[in-house]
Scaffold this motif. Structure first.
Motif, short mmCIF file in Angstrom:
data_model
loop_
_atom_site.label_atom_id
_atom_site.label_comp_id
_atom_site.label_asym_id
_atom_site.label_seq_id
_atom_site.Cartn_x
_atom_site.Cartn_y
_atom_site.Cartn_z
N PRO A 58 2.57 12.55 -5.79
CA PRO A 58 2.26 12.25 -4.38
C PRO A 58 0.84 11.71 -4.24
CG PRO A 58 2.38 14.63 -4.76
CD PRO A 58 2.77 13.97 -6.04
N VAL A 59 0.70 10.73 -3.39
CA VAL A 59 -0.61 10.12 -3.13
C VAL A 59 -1.39 11.05 -2.21
CG1 VAL A 59 -1.78 8.13 -2.13
CG2 VAL A 59 0.30 7.81 -3.45
N ARG A 60 -2.63 11.36 -2.61
CA ARG A 60 -3.46 12.26 -1.82
C ARG A 60 -4.76 11.55 -1.46
NH1 ARG A 60 -3.20 17.54 -5.49
NH2 ARG A 60 -1.44 16.71 -6.60
N VAL A 61 -4.66 10.54 -0.66
CA VAL A 61 -5.84 9.79 -0.23
C VAL A 61 -5.80 9.62 1.28
CG1 VAL A 61 -6.06 8.51 -2.39
CG2 VAL A 61 -4.69 7.57 -0.55
N ALA A 62 -6.89 9.11 1.80
CA ALA A 62 -6.94 8.80 3.23
C ALA A 62 -5.91 7.71 3.53
CB ALA A 62 -8.33 8.31 3.60
N ASP A 63 -5.64 7.49 4.78
CA ASP A 63 -4.69 6.45 5.17
C ASP A 63 -5.35 5.09 4.96
OD1 ASP A 63 -2.71 4.86 6.16
OD2 ASP A 63 -2.54 5.89 8.07
N VAL A 64 -5.15 4.53 3.79
CA VAL A 64 -5.78 3.27 3.41
C VAL A 64 -5.31 2.14 4.33
CG1 VAL A 64 -6.11 1.64 1.51
CG2 VAL A 64 -5.97 4.08 1.05
N ARG A 65 -4.09 2.25 4.82
CA ARG A 65 -3.56 1.22 5.73
C ARG A 65 -4.43 1.10 6.98
NH1 ARG A 65 1.00 -0.97 5.17
NH2 ARG A 65 1.78 0.74 3.91
N GLN A 66 -4.86 2.24 7.53
CA GLN A 66 -5.75 2.22 8.70
C GLN A 66 -7.07 1.55 8.37
OE1 GLN A 66 -6.14 6.32 9.97
NE2 GLN A 66 -5.27 5.77 11.95
N LEU A 106 0.83 -1.21 0.00
CA LEU A 106 0.00 0.00 0.00
C LEU A 106 0.86 1.25 0.00
CD1 LEU A 106 -2.78 -0.74 2.64
CD2 LEU A 106 -3.07 -0.45 0.19
N LEU A 107 0.38 2.26 -0.69
CA LEU A 107 1.01 3.57 -0.61
C LEU A 107 0.23 4.40 0.39
CD1 LEU A 107 1.62 4.43 -4.37
CD2 LEU A 107 3.30 3.72 -2.67
N GLY A 108 0.94 5.17 1.17
CA GLY A 108 0.29 6.03 2.15
C GLY A 108 0.31 7.48 1.73
N PRO A 109 -0.41 8.32 2.45
CA PRO A 109 -0.43 9.74 2.14
C PRO A 109 0.99 10.31 2.10
CG PRO A 109 -2.04 9.22 3.84
CD PRO A 109 -1.20 7.98 3.63
N GLY A 110 1.26 11.08 1.04
CA GLY A 110 2.58 11.70 0.91
C GLY A 110 3.58 10.85 0.15
#
Length: 71
Positions: free
Chosen positions: A47-55, A35-39
């Protein structure tokens, strides 16, 4: 459009499962690892601009008791 998107997403989930199996990994662990995280940057440097998909995935796995013994 929605049907095509559903097919693409289904295909990518299937591909992730196949890759995880080929590597001997749990499918959820494979997804978490990739997974890619914010930033972070995507494959082309944006840059990825999404919610923290990991959470979100961690919460879904916990709610579904992923990895817990089945009754």
């Amino acid at each position: 459009m929605a049907r095509r998107l559903a097919r693409v997403l289904s295909s990518s989930r299937y591909a992730a499962d196949l890759l995880a199996r080929e590597l001997g990994m749990d499918p959820a662990a494979f997804r978490l690892r990739n997974l890619l995280g914010p930033g972070e940057e995507d494959a082309i440097g944006r840059p990825v601009r999404v919610a923290d998909v990991r959470q979100v995935l961690d919460a879904a796995l916990a709610a579904g008791r992923w990895g817990a013994p089945k009754a």
